[in-house]
Scaffold this motif. Structure first.
Motif, PDB file in Angstrom:
ATOM      1  N   PRO A  79       0.889  -1.196  -0.142  1.00  0.00           N
ATOM      2  CA  PRO A  79      -0.101   0.025   0.117  1.00  0.00           C
ATOM      3  C   PRO A  79       0.722   1.240   0.027  1.00  0.00           C
ATOM      4  N   LEU A  80       0.677   2.166  -0.880  1.00  0.00           N
ATOM      5  CA  LEU A  80       1.252   3.606  -0.809  1.00  0.00           C
ATOM      6  C   LEU A  80       1.120   4.401   0.231  1.00  0.00           C
ATOM      7  N   ALA A  81       0.064   3.882   1.019  1.00  0.00           N
ATOM      8  CA  ALA A  81      -0.087   4.699   2.464  1.00  0.00           C
ATOM      9  C   ALA A  81       0.973   4.260   3.324  1.00  0.00           C
ATOM     10  N   VAL A  82       1.674   3.178   3.211  1.00  0.00           N
ATOM     11  CA  VAL A  82       2.854   2.661   4.039  1.00  0.00           C
ATOM     12  C   VAL A  82       3.919   3.528   3.612  1.00  0.00           C
ATOM     13  N   VAL A  83       4.221   3.736   2.305  1.00  0.00           N
ATOM     14  CA  VAL A  83       5.259   4.437   1.725  1.00  0.00           C
ATOM     15  C   VAL A  83       5.130   5.793   2.217  1.00  0.00           C
ATOM     16  N   TYR A  84       4.003   6.447   2.233  1.00  0.00           N
ATOM     17  CA  TYR A  84       3.784   7.933   2.532  1.00  0.00           C
ATOM     18  C   TYR A  84       3.835   8.234   3.845  1.00  0.00           C
ATOM     19  N   SER A  85       3.669   6.981   4.868  1.00  0.00           N
ATOM     20  CA  SER A  85       3.607   7.186   6.306  1.00  0.00           C
ATOM     21  C   SER A  85       4.648   8.088   6.795  1.00  0.00           C
ATOM     22  N   VAL A  86       5.897   7.905   6.190  1.00  0.00           N
ATOM     23  CA  VAL A  86       6.927   8.628   6.593  1.00  0.00           C
ATOM     24  C   VAL A  86       6.994  10.077   6.663  1.00  0.00           C
ATOM     25  N   ILE A  87       6.175  10.668   5.965  1.00  0.00           N
ATOM     26  CA  ILE A  87       5.830  12.210   5.870  1.00  0.00           C
ATOM     27  C   ILE A  87       5.500  12.583   7.310  1.00  0.00           C
ATOM     28  N   PRO A  88       4.264  12.234   7.750  1.00  0.00           N
ATOM     29  CA  PRO A  88       3.719  12.586   9.034  1.00  0.00           C
ATOM     30  C   PRO A  88       4.625  12.176  10.284  1.00  0.00           C
ATOM     31  N   VAL A  89       5.450  10.941  10.178  1.00  0.00           N
ATOM     32  CA  VAL A  89       6.270  10.421  11.132  1.00  0.00           C
ATOM     33  C   VAL A  89       7.512  11.617  11.317  1.00  0.00           C
ATOM     34  N   SER A  90       7.986  11.979  10.101  1.00  0.00           N
ATOM     35  CA  SER A  90       8.998  12.893  10.175  1.00  0.00           C
ATOM     36  C   SER A  90       8.952  14.189  10.706  1.00  0.00           C
ATOM     37  N   GLY A  91       7.417  14.740  10.153  1.00  0.00           N
ATOM     38  CA  GLY A  91       6.882  16.024  10.676  1.00  0.00           C
ATOM     39  C   GLY A  91       6.926  16.008  12.155  1.00  0.00           C
ATOM     40  N   ILE A  92       6.266  14.829  12.817  1.00  0.00           N
ATOM     41  CA  ILE A  92       6.334  14.884  14.345  1.00  0.00           C
ATOM     42  C   ILE A  92       7.666  14.873  14.941  1.00  0.00           C
TER      43      ILE A  92
END
Length: 154
Positions: free
Chosen positions: A126-139
């Motif tokens: 799922p691309l949601a898994v790939v893109y999940s790094v964005i909010p994690v990095s923001g936090i």
């Protein structure tokens, strides 16, 4: 500060592991392409996603280490108190940007790709898994900047 050191350790170790996997992945791609004559189908996509993760998580790591690029023309002309106020202001601007773009925008992107059930062509993840790094990095960046402001490490 103990918690920040643990976050640094986990993030640094994660980045090293991702880089190691990326190196092995690219070596496998080169081997299959030039030695076996038939390139592996998933390696290009995996390398791309790993590079995204290294870039975005690396930005958070560098932000936490306060090693990011900065223009110090204005701070060098200010006294110590002015420098502290300016750095605090800059940290707040970074926090607001990361909250809006990385956390809120990133979560919206993850939600949309998850809802639409988008997956990567070769790996079928799922691309949601790939893109999940964005909010994690923001936090992570927000945590580091708030920690800097609270502990007066500007």
């Amino acid at each position: 500060m103990k918690f920040r050191k643990k976050v640094d350790k986990v993030l640094g170790t994660s980045l090293a592991i991702i880089m190691g996997v990326m190196v092995i992945n690219v070596l496998w791609q080169v081997f299959t392409r030039f030695v076996m004559g038939a390139p592996s189908s998933f390696t290009d996509e995996l390398a791309r996603y790993l590079m995204i993760w290294v870039g975005v998580l690396g930005a958070a790591y560098i932000s936490g280490k306060r090693m990011h690029v900065a223009i110090d023309l204005l701070p060098s002309r200010l006294n110590k108190e002015g420098q502290t106020k300016l750095k605090t202001f800059v940290n707040w601007v970074i926090i607001i940007f990361c909250l809006a773009a990385f956390v809120i925008g990133g979560l919206r992107l993850v939600y949309i790709t998850f809802t639409l059930r988008q997956s990567s062509p070769a790996l079928q993840i799922p691309l949601a898994v790939v893109y999940s790094v964005i909010p994690v990095s923001g936090i992570l960046i927000i945590y580091y900047k708030l920690s800097d402001i609270i502990n007066k490490e500007l």
